[in-house]
Design a protein around this motif. Sequence first.
Motif: not given
Length: 179
Positions: A132-144
């Motif tokens: 599974v790859i989680v992608k996004g522009s917000d570092k904290q939201a991707v990590g969470q």
Amino acid sequence: MASHIGKLPVTIPAGVEVKIEGQTFSTKGPKGSDSFVIPEGITGKVEGNEIILTPADDLRPTRAKHGLARSIIASMVKGVHEGYTKTLDIVGTGYRAQLKGKSIEFSLGYSHTITVDPPEGIEFELPNANQVIVKGSDKQAVGQAAANIRKLRAPEPYKGKGIKYSDEHILRKAGKAGK
């Protein structure tokens, strides 16, 4: 004396717009947009293609916030320009994931499947049933989001079964000795 990290300028890459209005910092780029309220006692300004933060006083709490604010702003600029990704591996016989629209449905050895909906600004990608790859522009939201998925079935130390980060090493324990 300013914070060592805080006094470093943040370079603005091409294609990223930055605005500082009072204590509100906002950025917009090809991967999205984000905003942040700069803590009291710290001022920010854009000079050329760099963002410079300066503390108003030399009190220790302000210096600590100075470095933190600079790190958050640097992460935001990188996030709207390049984006962030976290890769999770699913290890175990019969453990798998499949995409259902924008959500992911996990089969993790429980009597039921678990469906995970992506938070706002996050998207999931499945190159195969065990990754599974989680992608996004917000570092904290991707990590969470990645941490929440990992928490569904954390890797166990005997066989290593469960969901783990792709760069994570699981310390294995020896099982009972056979007769």
